[in-house]
Write an enzyme that holds these catalytic residues in place. Structure first.
Site, PDB file in Angstrom:
ATOM      1  CE1 TYR A  91       3.193  -1.952  -2.066  1.00 19.96           C
ATOM      2  CE2 TYR A  91       1.066  -0.687  -2.184  1.00 19.96           C
ATOM      3  CZ  TYR A  91       2.139  -0.959  -2.835  1.00 19.96           C
ATOM      4  OH  TYR A  91       2.767  -0.872  -4.142  1.00 19.96           O
TER       5      TYR A  91
ATOM      6  CG  ASP B 159       0.419   4.964   3.783  1.00 16.49           C
ATOM      7  OD1 ASP B 159      -0.374   5.668   3.329  1.00 16.49           O
ATOM      8  OD2 ASP B 159       1.314   4.114   3.492  1.00 16.49           O
TER       9      ASP B 159
ATOM     10  CE  LYS C 238      -4.624   2.974  -2.809  1.00 15.78           C
ATOM     11  NZ  LYS C 238      -4.168   2.194  -3.671  1.00 15.78           N
TER      12      LYS C 238
HETATM   13  C1  LIG Z   1      -1.531   2.375   2.352  1.00 17.22           C
HETATM   14  C2  LIG Z   1      -0.993   2.578   1.090  1.00 17.22           C
HETATM   15  N1  LIG Z   1       0.267   3.461   1.094  1.00 17.22           N
HETATM   16  C3  LIG Z   1       0.951   3.783  -0.205  1.00 17.22           C
HETATM   17  C4  LIG Z   1       0.442   3.240  -1.294  1.00 17.22           C
HETATM   18  C5  LIG Z   1       1.122   3.652  -2.676  1.00 17.22           C
HETATM   19  O1  LIG Z   1       0.334   4.506  -3.299  1.00 17.22           O
HETATM   20  P1  LIG Z   1       0.250   4.492  -4.942  1.00 17.22           P
HETATM   21  O2  LIG Z   1       0.101   3.100  -5.635  1.00 17.22           O
HETATM   22  O3  LIG Z   1      -0.181   5.732  -5.363  1.00 17.22           O
HETATM   23  O4  LIG Z   1       1.936   4.657  -5.461  1.00 17.22           O
HETATM   24  C6  LIG Z   1      -0.912   2.386  -1.283  1.00 17.22           C
HETATM   25  C7  LIG Z   1      -1.254   1.986  -2.605  1.00 17.22           C
HETATM   26  O5  LIG Z   1      -1.999   1.020  -2.477  1.00 17.22           O
HETATM   27  C8  LIG Z   1      -1.461   2.048  -0.190  1.00 17.22           C
HETATM   28  O6  LIG Z   1      -2.433   1.508  -0.072  1.00 17.22           O
END
Ligand SMILES: Cc1ncc(COP(=O)(O)O)c(C=O)c1O
Length: 455
Positions: free
Chosen positions: A164, A266, A293
């Site tokens: 994700y 990521d 986060k």
């Molecule tokens: C690994 C990862 N990348 C991207 C995101 C997306 O971040 P946001 O919810 O701030 O858009 C998340 C959100 O949970 C995530 O866990």
């Protein structure tokens, strides 16, 4: 020992009973939900905030607890999807935000706080030479992917099945594909995460199986000339924070080098693993990194950064940027001061403490499963963990899918009625606001649940 099918039936019974108890104890939340549903689809503005029969409505947060509008106080074990590493309202962050509120919340110019937070991140993460802030992790991955495409002149992006990376089109693909349409394990098929994602988008995505280097290498080699970049997390977050195998990560890095692809790590979630994030822990140097986060100290945030030659695409100081990057609230001073105040507290020893507690929790959960004869696999790393109710080891998306969902729902509801806020999907994380007593409370409640389940 009961079979998983028997335990699922029992879980279903517990769920029904606990939902009734929850409804009785949360009349104000029920009323608030009935009100919300008129103007918000499904009553929420964030899919994962809904759970049946209705979500509880938070009134205020306090350290590792939050209190809902019915006055129920619950230990927060999800911390707004792992983002509140210091818990709710940490005093230093609250003070920094208050001070900045008195000076202004947004300006069409710099404040210097974005520079300070950027410096802190660049100092902590050696692969990041320059950085840009966004308002969400999703925007961070979106811009990193665009940069990879622009830099290489290629169109495809390789991502992990079950990975994700946010809610934009290029990554809402094969996050939770139904197993009957996901194709062979070694060569997964792209499955759109929802309707509304076009066939054109799907053509630009290549899927890789997690922790299977041989298969991933074959796929990357086959499509090499068209792949701009690989995006991967050092943990498979959505499945249960499953740590990446070092050889897999290093192998992907090597493939990216061999074929001239941009390697994007990521770290939106994994940045809570250490002072230098997952990359420090796994010894990997990506070309680009995405953040979110915890770096926003509880406020909306995202970021992407990395090699100076790639980040130069965003430089508009001597004419037009090759990639324009606007955003009314990018680098918002409230978020920036909250992020600075948070990172200032996150020393290596703070991460060490959290991670040691995480190891202890995972071991205790395994012991509880053995004690009550409930088939459980515990995944996670650092301060993040998840129980999977299954007999089979969980190492990727597909093995994670074998686990029972209903037992989780039952545990979630059981916890809600006993002062715990877990996540419905079972992912949990610690905050520095929790002490041993809170960790114990969580483990004791899980033990109570397992004893009822196994009866
Ligand atoms: C690994 C990862 N990348 C991207 C995101 C997306 O971040 P946001 O919810 O701030 O858009 C998340 C959100 O949970 C995530 O866990």
């Amino acid at each position: 020992m009961a079979s998983l099918a028997e335990l699922e039936l029992r879980g279903q019974e517990i769920l029904g009973r606990e939902q009734k108890a929850y409804e009785a104890a949360n009349p104000k939340s029920r009323e608030a939900f009935q009100h919300s549903i008129r103007v918000l689809p499904g009553g929420v503005t964030r899919t994962l905030c809904f759970f049946p029969p209705f979500p509880c409505y938070a009134d205020y947060g306090e350290g590792c607890y939050f209190v809902d509008i019915d006055g129920n106080r619950r230990l927060d074990l999800f911390n707004n999807a792992t983002s509140l590493i210091l818990g709710h309202r940490p005093p230093a962050v609250t003070k920094a935000v208050r001070d900045q509120l008195a000076r202004g919340t947004a300006f069409q110019t710099n404040t210097g706080f974005e520079t300070r937070l950027a410096e802190m991140l660049v100092e902590r993460v050696p692969s990041v030479e320059q950085i840009r802030f966004t308002n969400s992790g999703s925007e961070g991955t979106l811009m990193a992917i665009r940069a990879a495409r622009a830099f290489t002149g290629r169109r495809k992006i390789a991502k992990i099945e079950g990975g994700y990376h946010g809610s934009h089109d290029s990554v809402e693909i094969s996050v939770r594909p139904p197993l009957d349409s996901a194709g062979p394990v070694e060569s997964p098929v792209v499955v759109p995460g929802s309707i509304g994602i076009t066939a054109g988008v799907l053509q630009d995505i290549v899927l890789l199986p997690y922790n299977n280097l041989e298969a991933a290498r074959a796929i990357l080699t086959r499509e090499a000339s068209q792949i701009a970049g690989i995006i991967v997390e050092p943990i498979l977050g959505s499945v249960g924070f499953i740590p990446v195998e070092r050889e897999f990560l290093a192998g992907l890095r090597a493939e990216a080098d061999r074929h001239g692809m941009i390697f994007i790590l990521d770290e939106v979630q994994s940045f809570r693993l250490s002072r230098g994030g997952g990359q420090a822990l796994f010894g990997i140097r990506p070309d680009l990194t995405t953040f979110g986060k915890i770096i926003g100290g509880g406020f909306p945030v995202g970021a992407f950064g990395g090699r100076r030659d790639i980040m130069a695409l965003f430089d508009a100081s001597s004419g037009e940027a090759k990639i324009p990057h606007a955003g009314t609230f990018n680098g918002n001073p409230i978020t920036m001061v909250a992020g600075i105040a948070t990172l200032e507290q996150l020393t290596e020893s703070v991460f060490g403490g959290l991670n040691t507690t995480g190891d202890r929790v995972r071991q205790r959960l395994r012991d509880l499963g053995a004690k009550y004869g409930v088939p459980m696999q515990i995944t996670g790393i650092g301060s993040m963990f998840k129980i999977h109710f299954t007999t089979l080891p969980v190492r990727d998306y597909r093995s994670g899918q074998q686990a029972s969902h209903v037992i989780h729902e039952a545990l979630f509801m059981f916890g809600l009625n006993r002062g715990l806020f877990l996540s419905e999907g079972g992912r949990c994380c610690l905050s520095t606001a929790m002490g041993d007593a809170e960790v114990e409370k969580y483990l004791v409640t899980v033990g109570e649940f397992l004893s009822v389940l196994a009866q």
